[in-house]
Scaffold this motif. Sequence first.
Motif, PDB file in Angstrom:
ATOM      1  N   SER A  62       0.969  -1.132   0.031  1.00 11.57           N
ATOM      2  CA  SER A  62      -0.132  -0.011  -0.024  1.00 11.57           C
ATOM      3  C   SER A  62       1.095   1.327  -0.001  1.00 11.57           C
ATOM      4  O   SER A  62       1.843   1.169   0.479  1.00 11.57           O
ATOM      5  CB  SER A  62      -0.944   0.112   1.240  1.00 11.57           C
ATOM      6  OG  SER A  62      -0.249   0.228   2.333  1.00 11.57           O
ATOM      7  N   HIS A  63       0.357   2.334  -0.716  1.00 12.76           N
ATOM      8  CA  HIS A  63       1.035   3.529  -0.818  1.00 12.76           C
ATOM      9  C   HIS A  63       0.200   4.519  -0.538  1.00 12.76           C
ATOM     10  O   HIS A  63      -0.824   4.934  -1.236  1.00 12.76           O
ATOM     11  CB  HIS A  63       1.707   3.821  -2.127  1.00 12.76           C
ATOM     12  CG  HIS A  63       2.451   4.807  -2.399  1.00 12.76           C
ATOM     13  ND1 HIS A  63       3.922   4.640  -3.205  1.00 12.76           N
ATOM     14  CD2 HIS A  63       2.572   6.042  -2.113  1.00 12.76           C
ATOM     15  CE1 HIS A  63       4.413   5.760  -3.155  1.00 12.76           C
ATOM     16  NE2 HIS A  63       3.687   6.650  -2.736  1.00 12.76           N
ATOM     17  N   ILE A  64       0.431   5.584   0.566  1.00 14.19           N
ATOM     18  CA  ILE A  64      -0.513   6.730   0.884  1.00 14.19           C
ATOM     19  C   ILE A  64       0.196   8.001   0.493  1.00 14.19           C
ATOM     20  O   ILE A  64       1.484   8.044   0.972  1.00 14.19           O
ATOM     21  CB  ILE A  64      -0.756   6.434   2.420  1.00 14.19           C
ATOM     22  CG1 ILE A  64      -1.826   5.374   2.567  1.00 14.19           C
ATOM     23  CG2 ILE A  64      -1.803   7.912   2.792  1.00 14.19           C
ATOM     24  CD1 ILE A  64      -2.184   5.057   4.156  1.00 14.19           C
ATOM     25  N   HIS A  91      -5.193  -4.218  -8.422  1.00 16.91           N
ATOM     26  CA  HIS A  91      -4.619  -2.903  -7.986  1.00 16.91           C
ATOM     27  C   HIS A  91      -5.601  -1.912  -8.109  1.00 16.91           C
ATOM     28  O   HIS A  91      -6.103  -1.521  -9.173  1.00 16.91           O
ATOM     29  CB  HIS A  91      -3.686  -3.102  -9.381  1.00 16.91           C
ATOM     30  CG  HIS A  91      -2.708  -1.964  -9.412  1.00 16.91           C
ATOM     31  ND1 HIS A  91      -2.199  -1.329 -10.464  1.00 16.91           N
ATOM     32  CD2 HIS A  91      -2.482  -0.817  -8.342  1.00 16.91           C
ATOM     33  CE1 HIS A  91      -1.251  -0.233 -10.083  1.00 16.91           C
ATOM     34  NE2 HIS A  91      -1.623   0.169  -8.948  1.00 16.91           N
ATOM     35  N   GLU A 108      -3.114   3.947  -2.817  1.00 16.27           N
ATOM     36  CA  GLU A 108      -2.649   2.716  -3.997  1.00 16.27           C
ATOM     37  C   GLU A 108      -2.607   1.434  -3.192  1.00 16.27           C
ATOM     38  O   GLU A 108      -1.865   1.507  -2.473  1.00 16.27           O
ATOM     39  CB  GLU A 108      -1.578   3.262  -4.683  1.00 16.27           C
ATOM     40  CG  GLU A 108      -1.571   2.316  -6.076  1.00 16.27           C
ATOM     41  CD  GLU A 108      -0.456   2.897  -7.032  1.00 16.27           C
ATOM     42  OE1 GLU A 108       0.201   3.863  -6.806  1.00 16.27           O
ATOM     43  OE2 GLU A 108      -0.658   2.121  -7.960  1.00 16.27           O
ATOM     44  N   GLN A 109      -3.211   0.508  -3.653  1.00 20.57           N
ATOM     45  CA  GLN A 109      -2.990  -1.020  -3.038  1.00 20.57           C
ATOM     46  C   GLN A 109      -2.874  -1.978  -3.963  1.00 20.57           C
ATOM     47  O   GLN A 109      -3.667  -2.085  -4.981  1.00 20.57           O
ATOM     48  CB  GLN A 109      -4.065  -1.024  -2.014  1.00 20.57           C
ATOM     49  CG  GLN A 109      -4.234  -0.129  -0.945  1.00 20.57           C
ATOM     50  CD  GLN A 109      -5.185  -0.558   0.222  1.00 20.57           C
ATOM     51  OE1 GLN A 109      -5.297  -1.732   0.486  1.00 20.57           O
ATOM     52  NE2 GLN A 109      -5.685   0.399   0.776  1.00 20.57           N
ATOM     53  N   GLY A 149       1.198   5.003  -9.186  1.00 22.36           N
ATOM     54  CA  GLY A 149       2.570   4.483  -9.790  1.00 22.36           C
ATOM     55  C   GLY A 149       3.546   5.308  -9.193  1.00 22.36           C
ATOM     56  O   GLY A 149       4.577   5.259  -9.947  1.00 22.36           O
ATOM     57  N   ARG A 150       3.420   6.056  -7.943  1.00 18.11           N
ATOM     58  CA  ARG A 150       4.595   6.712  -7.565  1.00 18.11           C
ATOM     59  C   ARG A 150       5.621   6.059  -6.900  1.00 18.11           C
ATOM     60  O   ARG A 150       5.193   4.979  -6.515  1.00 18.11           O
ATOM     61  CB  ARG A 150       4.234   7.835  -6.324  1.00 18.11           C
ATOM     62  CG  ARG A 150       3.566   8.955  -7.020  1.00 18.11           C
ATOM     63  CD  ARG A 150       3.027   9.972  -5.916  1.00 18.11           C
ATOM     64  NE  ARG A 150       4.272  10.520  -5.021  1.00 18.11           N
ATOM     65  CZ  ARG A 150       4.789  11.329  -5.259  1.00 18.11           C
ATOM     66  NH1 ARG A 150       4.446  12.482  -6.454  1.00 18.11           N
ATOM     67  NH2 ARG A 150       5.990  11.860  -4.569  1.00 18.11           N
ATOM     68  N   ARG A 151       6.935   6.544  -7.027  1.00 18.68           N
ATOM     69  CA  ARG A 151       8.052   5.945  -6.230  1.00 18.68           C
ATOM     70  C   ARG A 151       8.459   7.078  -5.160  1.00 18.68           C
ATOM     71  O   ARG A 151       8.247   8.204  -5.855  1.00 18.68           O
ATOM     72  CB  ARG A 151       9.424   6.096  -7.013  1.00 18.68           C
ATOM     73  CG  ARG A 151       9.420   4.867  -8.023  1.00 18.68           C
ATOM     74  CD  ARG A 151      10.884   5.101  -8.497  1.00 18.68           C
ATOM     75  NE  ARG A 151      10.722   4.349  -9.977  1.00 18.68           N
ATOM     76  CZ  ARG A 151      11.011   3.104 -10.373  1.00 18.68           C
ATOM     77  NH1 ARG A 151      11.538   2.180  -9.519  1.00 18.68           N
ATOM     78  NH2 ARG A 151      11.306   2.850 -11.532  1.00 18.68           N
ATOM     79  N   ILE A 152       8.582   6.767  -4.063  1.00 14.41           N
ATOM     80  CA  ILE A 152       9.065   7.830  -2.980  1.00 14.41           C
ATOM     81  C   ILE A 152      10.554   8.172  -3.199  1.00 14.41           C
ATOM     82  O   ILE A 152      11.306   7.279  -3.544  1.00 14.41           O
ATOM     83  CB  ILE A 152       9.037   7.186  -1.683  1.00 14.41           C
ATOM     84  CG1 ILE A 152       7.308   6.836  -1.468  1.00 14.41           C
ATOM     85  CG2 ILE A 152       9.425   8.202  -0.793  1.00 14.41           C
ATOM     86  CD1 ILE A 152       6.969   6.526  -0.064  1.00 14.41           C
TER      87      ILE A 152
ATOM     88  N   SER B  62       3.755   7.521   2.365  1.00 15.08           N
ATOM     89  CA  SER B  62       4.331   6.112   3.139  1.00 15.08           C
ATOM     90  C   SER B  62       4.122   5.075   2.025  1.00 15.08           C
ATOM     91  O   SER B  62       3.009   5.072   1.404  1.00 15.08           O
ATOM     92  CB  SER B  62       3.839   5.769   4.261  1.00 15.08           C
ATOM     93  OG  SER B  62       2.448   5.734   4.278  1.00 15.08           O
ATOM     94  N   ILE B  64       4.082   0.658   2.265  1.00 17.03           N
ATOM     95  CA  ILE B  64       4.270  -0.516   2.892  1.00 17.03           C
ATOM     96  C   ILE B  64       4.307  -1.710   2.324  1.00 17.03           C
ATOM     97  O   ILE B  64       3.484  -1.903   1.216  1.00 17.03           O
ATOM     98  CB  ILE B  64       3.301  -0.866   4.057  1.00 17.03           C
ATOM     99  CG1 ILE B  64       3.326   0.390   5.141  1.00 17.03           C
ATOM    100  CG2 ILE B  64       3.222  -1.867   4.869  1.00 17.03           C
ATOM    101  CD1 ILE B  64       2.242   0.369   6.088  1.00 17.03           C
ATOM    102  N   ARG B 150       9.871   1.455  -4.810  1.00 21.87           N
ATOM    103  CA  ARG B 150       8.849   0.334  -5.661  1.00 21.87           C
ATOM    104  C   ARG B 150       7.813   1.250  -6.162  1.00 21.87           C
ATOM    105  O   ARG B 150       7.128   2.270  -5.452  1.00 21.87           O
ATOM    106  CB  ARG B 150       8.620  -0.544  -4.601  1.00 21.87           C
ATOM    107  CG  ARG B 150       9.069  -1.858  -4.595  1.00 21.87           C
ATOM    108  CD  ARG B 150       8.300  -2.888  -3.902  1.00 21.87           C
ATOM    109  NE  ARG B 150       7.198  -3.439  -4.453  1.00 21.87           N
ATOM    110  CZ  ARG B 150       7.136  -4.350  -5.187  1.00 21.87           C
ATOM    111  NH1 ARG B 150       8.297  -5.098  -5.732  1.00 21.87           N
ATOM    112  NH2 ARG B 150       5.977  -4.961  -5.817  1.00 21.87           N
ATOM    113  N   ILE B 152       3.818   0.272  -7.243  1.00 24.59           N
ATOM    114  CA  ILE B 152       2.994  -0.614  -7.235  1.00 24.59           C
ATOM    115  C   ILE B 152       2.304  -1.044  -8.744  1.00 24.59           C
ATOM    116  O   ILE B 152       2.125  -0.111  -9.602  1.00 24.59           O
ATOM    117  CB  ILE B 152       1.741  -0.324  -6.343  1.00 24.59           C
ATOM    118  CG1 ILE B 152       2.161  -0.158  -4.936  1.00 24.59           C
ATOM    119  CG2 ILE B 152       0.706  -1.261  -6.225  1.00 24.59           C
ATOM    120  CD1 ILE B 152       1.136   0.113  -3.904  1.00 24.59           C
TER     121      ILE B 152
END
Lengths: 156, 156
Positions: A62-64, A91, A108-109, A149-152, B62, B64, B150, B152
């Motif tokens: 997951s990505h918030i 997705h 995004e999960q 689709g973001r990368r941190i 964030s 995970i 990453r 997703i």
Amino acid sequence: MTNKPFHYQNLVHDEWVDYNGHMNDAAYAKAFSQAVDAFIDDIGLDEETRKSWGYTIFTLESHICYLQEAHRGQELRLDIQLLDEDAKRLHVFFTMKNTEGDLLATSEQMLMGINSEQGRPAPFPDPVAAAIRQLREAQQQLSIPKQAGRRIGIKR
Amino acid sequence: MTNKPFHYQNLVHDEWVDYNGHMNDAAYAKAFSQAVDAFIDDIGLDEETRKSWGYTIFTLESHICYLQEAHRGQELRLDIQLLDEDAKRLHVFFTMKNTEGDLLATSEQMLMGINSEQGRPAPFPDPVAAAIRQLREAQQQLSIPKQAGRRIGIKR
């Protein structure tokens, strides 16, 4: 799955507010997690069905993105967009908005269908697969959200 | 910042277990959030200092990765790796392991230093910046974790 578009409503509970005076980052994750629970209900995986079929959904990733602060008692509306799927995976992308429609956060999960007796990935049961197809067809005109689709990373 | 490497210990609380019989996805987020709180304490931003300086940390983003299930009462150890930083931001990566050292989950996060009176980003106060430099120097030999950076998506 009902014919009405799925959405989920919640509010910022007292215990979701942290020392910064706003909704804690983990509480956003909680709200998105509850929206996933409501969504899987909506596609035919309510508690009774999960038990009788021995089938459930796990979250793989997951990505918030935290875009605006939310405060005690504020109403939240969460909507889902299906970005992609295969026989076992979904997705998905959630938006969280306030009552004015301002975007507060996105999640995004990657979700995985699981045979809960074996504890292993397994294809969606037919009625669930049909509900997913119906959602895909209803959403085929939607564009990809810019937070997907973001990368941190710190851009320089 | 102490001279000991920072880590944070917790356990899977009863209320963190969901209908799937394992630690809920949002509870992983809670554990990582509590580790961030302990970490910012460690770099000099405890409650008293945050108040007296009018300075705090917000989470911007964030990500995970859920790698293994965690169960009721299980002990968890969370460690931080600093991936990148600038004057106001920390790009950090947490691992969550069980007592055998197996990797259960990772959390990549972007954190932002905030002037809490103005509610706006502001450079880290000098002692905090010094603690961050010390952490970077201590970790310069570490390689980039494979879950970092990453996107997703379903790979085909």
